[in-house]
Design a protein around this motif. Structure first.
Motif, mmCIF file in Angstrom:
data_model
loop_
_atom_site.group_PDB
_atom_site.id
_atom_site.type_symbol
_atom_site.label_atom_id
_atom_site.label_comp_id
_atom_site.label_asym_id
_atom_site.label_seq_id
_atom_site.Cartn_x
_atom_site.Cartn_y
_atom_site.Cartn_z
ATOM 1 N N LEU A 78 0.990 -1.002 0.131
ATOM 2 C CA LEU A 78 -0.005 0.160 -0.063
ATOM 3 C C LEU A 78 0.991 1.272 0.193
ATOM 4 N N PHE A 79 0.804 2.260 -0.990
ATOM 5 C CA PHE A 79 1.331 3.248 -1.067
ATOM 6 C C PHE A 79 0.400 4.472 -0.483
ATOM 7 N N SER A 80 0.786 5.497 0.101
ATOM 8 C CA SER A 80 -0.119 6.708 0.528
ATOM 9 C C SER A 80 0.655 7.944 0.534
ATOM 10 N N THR A 81 0.102 9.179 0.609
ATOM 11 C CA THR A 81 0.724 10.306 1.209
ATOM 12 C C THR A 81 0.210 10.873 2.266
ATOM 13 N N PHE A 82 0.883 11.588 3.088
ATOM 14 C CA PHE A 82 0.535 12.018 4.484
ATOM 15 C C PHE A 82 1.261 13.276 4.713
ATOM 16 N N HIS A 83 0.348 14.318 5.167
ATOM 17 C CA HIS A 83 1.110 15.532 5.488
ATOM 18 C C HIS A 83 1.866 15.651 6.955
ATOM 19 N N ALA A 84 3.231 15.886 6.561
ATOM 20 C CA ALA A 84 3.893 15.944 7.847
ATOM 21 C C ALA A 84 5.117 16.771 7.333
ATOM 22 N N ASN A 85 5.799 17.434 8.670
ATOM 23 C CA ASN A 85 6.962 18.176 8.215
ATOM 24 C C ASN A 85 8.234 17.550 7.744
ATOM 25 N N ASP A 86 8.348 16.513 7.992
ATOM 26 C CA ASP A 86 9.393 15.523 7.818
ATOM 27 C C ASP A 86 9.066 13.928 8.085
ATOM 28 N N SER A 87 10.031 12.952 7.790
ATOM 29 C CA SER A 87 9.745 11.547 7.736
ATOM 30 C C SER A 87 9.582 11.103 9.377
ATOM 31 N N SER A 88 10.338 11.762 10.256
ATOM 32 C CA SER A 88 10.054 11.164 11.721
ATOM 33 C C SER A 88 8.908 11.663 12.435
ATOM 34 N N THR A 89 8.126 12.821 11.793
ATOM 35 C CA THR A 89 6.874 13.201 12.411
ATOM 36 C C THR A 89 5.779 12.390 11.961
ATOM 37 N N THR A 90 6.013 11.620 11.057
ATOM 38 C CA THR A 90 4.714 10.717 10.387
ATOM 39 C C THR A 90 4.250 9.556 11.301
ATOM 40 N N VAL A 91 5.291 9.150 12.056
ATOM 41 C CA VAL A 91 4.795 8.157 13.030
ATOM 42 C C VAL A 91 4.260 8.438 14.423
ATOM 43 N N MET A 183 13.903 -0.171 14.569
ATOM 44 C CA MET A 183 12.702 0.908 14.523
ATOM 45 C C MET A 183 11.187 0.284 15.105
ATOM 46 N N GLU A 184 10.987 -0.908 14.607
ATOM 47 C CA GLU A 184 9.697 -1.503 15.082
ATOM 48 C C GLU A 184 9.574 -1.503 16.426
ATOM 49 N N GLU A 185 10.803 -2.026 17.190
ATOM 50 C CA GLU A 185 10.647 -1.917 18.581
ATOM 51 C C GLU A 185 10.628 -0.717 19.140
ATOM 52 N N LEU A 186 10.992 0.352 18.741
ATOM 53 C CA LEU A 186 11.050 1.731 19.216
ATOM 54 C C LEU A 186 9.512 2.121 18.961
ATOM 55 N N ILE A 187 8.870 2.088 17.891
ATOM 56 C CA ILE A 187 7.606 2.345 17.500
ATOM 57 C C ILE A 187 6.580 1.738 18.520
ATOM 58 N N LYS A 194 11.739 13.012 17.930
ATOM 59 C CA LYS A 194 13.209 13.188 18.358
ATOM 60 C C LYS A 194 13.661 11.832 18.438
ATOM 61 N N GLU A 195 13.150 10.901 19.084
ATOM 62 C CA GLU A 195 13.681 9.442 19.372
ATOM 63 C C GLU A 195 13.711 8.715 18.054
ATOM 64 N N ILE A 196 12.801 8.992 17.373
ATOM 65 C CA ILE A 196 12.696 8.274 15.887
ATOM 66 C C ILE A 196 13.676 8.661 15.206
ATOM 67 N N TRP A 197 14.030 9.891 14.999
ATOM 68 C CA TRP A 197 14.968 10.540 14.225
ATOM 69 C C TRP A 197 16.504 10.392 14.476
ATOM 70 N N ASP A 198 16.584 10.198 15.979
ATOM 71 C CA ASP A 198 18.148 10.048 16.643
ATOM 72 C C ASP A 198 18.095 8.319 16.271
ATOM 73 N N LEU A 199 17.358 7.407 16.250
ATOM 74 C CA LEU A 199 17.437 6.308 15.821
ATOM 75 C C LEU A 199 17.943 6.133 14.335
ATOM 76 N N ALA A 200 17.172 6.847 13.644
ATOM 77 C CA ALA A 200 17.022 6.805 11.907
ATOM 78 C C ALA A 200 18.609 7.334 11.602
ATOM 79 N N ARG A 201 19.122 8.367 12.385
ATOM 80 C CA ARG A 201 20.343 8.941 12.262
ATOM 81 C C ARG A 201 21.458 7.955 12.428
ATOM 82 N N GLN A 202 21.174 7.217 13.438
ATOM 83 C CA GLN A 202 22.294 6.176 13.716
ATOM 84 C C GLN A 202 22.227 5.125 12.592
ATOM 85 N N GLN A 203 21.073 4.720 12.109
ATOM 86 C CA GLN A 203 21.254 3.983 10.973
ATOM 87 C C GLN A 203 21.629 4.509 9.511
#
Length: 237
Positions: A78-91, A183-187, A194-203
């Protein structure tokens, strides 16, 4: 993306508002509020037809988000669009809309944030040598994103082709957030942006701004244009 996955043996169905591009071989449905055909109702009907791939033009409410997640849970891509400022805000935003964390963790694969920047006009493009000191003086705080003391950057002088703006056409800058097992465990813990982006940055994730810097360095856009649409990430010292 639909064009990339579109093959004769694959059943692709979309629900859009409006249908902006007609794609040969894809079943495309237009939202019609007068007929009470909303994203949620259309998506519910699409799922019953068991397509291989679904595109939801936009997730706007709790009901659409819930049906979309359940559709992904039953094996549909499934593809979709979603309004958010950046990727880490989406979750966090999807979780705030009522999506259960365990469902989000098991269905979300990839988030791509996108901004559009104007491209330098090819007809009046010229180069100039600049120093990091000069960049820092003009744009305080961003010189750390540039790798060399002396740089060759590009601009457009302005001509009849670009209506004397120095820009012609647009291109995307992108930010990717991949949902790894970590990331699944974090979600599951209902994390903050911030927690999401910190992990994404590490990866290894690269921010919108950093991707834009790469496009400034390869001469396709300017620092001014990048700063117009994106801010430097606050997690880099």
């Amino acid at each position: 993306m639909l064009k990339e996955v579109n093959r004769p043996e694959v059943n692709i169905t979309t629900i859009e508002d409006p249908v902006e591009y007609r794609v040969t071989g894809v079943n495309q449905i237009q939202v019609n509020r007068q007929a009470e055909l909303t994203f949620a109702r259309g998506l519910r009907s699409i799922v019953r037809q068991d397509p291989d791939i679904i595109l939801v033009g936009e997730i706007r409410d709790n009901e659409t988000a819930e049906i979309a997640v359940n559709a992904a849970l039953t094996g549909h891509l499934l593809f979709s669009t979603f309004h958010a400022n950046d990727s880490s805000t989406t979750v966090p935003r999807l979780l705030d809309m009522g999506t259960e964390p365990f469902l989000m963790a098991s269905t979300l694969d990839l988030v791509i944030a996108q901004r559009l920047v104007r491209k330098i006009c090819d007809h009046c493009r010229f180069s100039e040598e600049v120093s990091l000191g000069g960049i820092e003086k003009t744009y305080p705080g961003i010189s750390k994103y540039f790798p060399k003391e002396k740089l060759t950057l590009y601009k457009g002088k302005g001509c009849n082709v670009c209506a004397h703006t120095g820009y012609k056409g647009r291109m995307g800058i992108f930010e990717f957030l991949e949902v790894t097992p970590e990331m699944e465990e974090l979600i599951m813990k209902k994390p903050s942006k911030k927690e999401i982006w910190d992990l994404a940055r590490q990866q290894g994730s690269v921010s919108l701004f950093e991707d834009g810097v790469l496009k400034v360095l390869n001469g396709t856009t300017t620092i001014e244009e990048l700063l117009r649409v994106a801010e430097p990430p606050k997690d880099i010292k």
